[in-house]
Design a protein around this motif. Sequence first.
Motif, PDB file in Angstrom:
ATOM      1  N   MET A  26       0.821  -1.214   0.204  1.00  0.00           N
ATOM      2  CA  MET A  26       0.077  -0.104  -0.288  1.00  0.00           C
ATOM      3  C   MET A  26       0.965   1.222  -0.058  1.00  0.00           C
ATOM      4  O   MET A  26       1.875   1.363   0.795  1.00  0.00           O
ATOM      5  N   THR A  27       0.427   1.966  -0.738  1.00  0.00           N
ATOM      6  CA  THR A  27       1.205   3.576  -0.642  1.00  0.00           C
ATOM      7  C   THR A  27       0.709   4.405   0.570  1.00  0.00           C
ATOM      8  O   THR A  27      -0.279   3.970   0.989  1.00  0.00           O
ATOM      9  N   GLU A  28       1.658   5.267   0.725  1.00  0.00           N
ATOM     10  CA  GLU A  28       1.427   6.209   1.968  1.00  0.00           C
ATOM     11  C   GLU A  28      -0.026   7.154   1.872  1.00  0.00           C
ATOM     12  O   GLU A  28      -0.528   7.195   2.728  1.00  0.00           O
ATOM     13  N   SER A  29      -0.183   7.233   0.505  1.00  0.00           N
ATOM     14  CA  SER A  29      -1.287   8.198   0.289  1.00  0.00           C
ATOM     15  C   SER A  29      -2.556   7.382   0.314  1.00  0.00           C
ATOM     16  O   SER A  29      -3.636   8.013   0.766  1.00  0.00           O
ATOM     17  N   ALA A  30      -2.374   6.105  -0.097  1.00  0.00           N
ATOM     18  CA  ALA A  30      -3.600   5.339   0.069  1.00  0.00           C
ATOM     19  C   ALA A  30      -3.797   5.233   1.525  1.00  0.00           C
ATOM     20  O   ALA A  30      -5.092   4.905   1.925  1.00  0.00           O
ATOM     21  N   ILE A  31      -3.041   4.933   2.467  1.00  0.00           N
ATOM     22  CA  ILE A  31      -3.150   4.766   3.896  1.00  0.00           C
ATOM     23  C   ILE A  31      -3.774   5.947   4.584  1.00  0.00           C
ATOM     24  O   ILE A  31      -4.738   5.964   5.289  1.00  0.00           O
ATOM     25  N   VAL A  32      -3.168   7.227   4.085  1.00  0.00           N
ATOM     26  CA  VAL A  32      -3.667   8.365   4.531  1.00  0.00           C
ATOM     27  C   VAL A  32      -5.135   8.679   4.157  1.00  0.00           C
ATOM     28  O   VAL A  32      -5.905   9.205   4.986  1.00  0.00           O
ATOM     29  N   ASN A  33      -5.511   8.438   2.863  1.00  0.00           N
ATOM     30  CA  ASN A  33      -6.703   8.555   2.329  1.00  0.00           C
ATOM     31  C   ASN A  33      -7.848   7.724   3.075  1.00  0.00           C
ATOM     32  O   ASN A  33      -8.887   8.059   3.404  1.00  0.00           O
ATOM     33  N   ALA A  34      -7.596   6.585   3.214  1.00  0.00           N
ATOM     34  CA  ALA A  34      -8.223   5.333   3.934  1.00  0.00           C
ATOM     35  C   ALA A  34      -8.586   5.964   5.396  1.00  0.00           C
ATOM     36  O   ALA A  34      -9.701   5.725   5.912  1.00  0.00           O
ATOM     37  N   ARG A  35      -7.411   6.323   6.058  1.00  0.00           N
ATOM     38  CA  ARG A  35      -7.510   6.705   7.368  1.00  0.00           C
ATOM     39  C   ARG A  35      -8.563   7.845   7.545  1.00  0.00           C
ATOM     40  O   ARG A  35      -9.481   8.030   8.469  1.00  0.00           O
ATOM     41  N   ALA A  36      -8.333   8.955   6.767  1.00  0.00           N
ATOM     42  CA  ALA A  36      -9.133  10.168   6.613  1.00  0.00           C
ATOM     43  C   ALA A  36     -10.713   9.708   6.354  1.00  0.00           C
ATOM     44  O   ALA A  36     -11.610  10.305   6.865  1.00  0.00           O
ATOM     45  N   ARG A  37     -10.742   8.785   5.500  1.00  0.00           N
ATOM     46  CA  ARG A  37     -12.270   8.371   5.094  1.00  0.00           C
ATOM     47  C   ARG A  37     -12.896   7.602   6.142  1.00  0.00           C
ATOM     48  O   ARG A  37     -14.278   7.834   6.697  1.00  0.00           O
ATOM     49  N   VAL A  38     -12.234   6.912   7.117  1.00  0.00           N
ATOM     50  CA  VAL A  38     -12.504   5.978   8.269  1.00  0.00           C
ATOM     51  C   VAL A  38     -13.035   7.059   9.123  1.00  0.00           C
ATOM     52  O   VAL A  38     -14.057   7.200   9.745  1.00  0.00           O
ATOM     53  N   ARG A  39     -12.258   8.041   9.426  1.00  0.00           N
ATOM     54  CA  ARG A  39     -12.486   9.000  10.459  1.00  0.00           C
ATOM     55  C   ARG A  39     -13.495   9.830  10.108  1.00  0.00           C
ATOM     56  O   ARG A  39     -14.400  10.047  11.123  1.00  0.00           O
TER      57      ARG A  39
END
Length: 147
Positions: A1-14
Amino acid sequence: MTESAIVNARARVRQLTDLTARLTARLVEESKAFESRRPHDAAATLAETQQLANVYRRESAQVKADPAVLSAAPAADRMALVKATEAFEAVLSRHARAVEAARIVSEGLVRTIVAEVASQRGSPSAYGASGHANAGDGRAVAFNRMA
């Protein structure tokens, strides 16, 4: 997973967790209003609740269509969303019971009023002794059994 995918997923979950918590809080307040026999208090915030519910419905549909969007988020964030969703479902059930109780009480009051009005009017008689139609009560009462 790319760092941007993790950041985007985290933001979406939050974002989803926050939305779920806000909607849950609205439903708790409305449930309290119904349970304290003050449905007009719930009506005052109905537009906000409907807007939050529509956003929640839309976001939930998007996640259901593509659950992989959230898979890159950290497990702790996903668990927070799960817990928020479980709390929402419990409050939603309570809210549904409160609204149903208010509906039943309201319909019962309307039926009682209609029955009382009908009993006060008496039985209509179509024709008098002279063969002419009797003057009826000009007031009308409409009662629709649909909620």
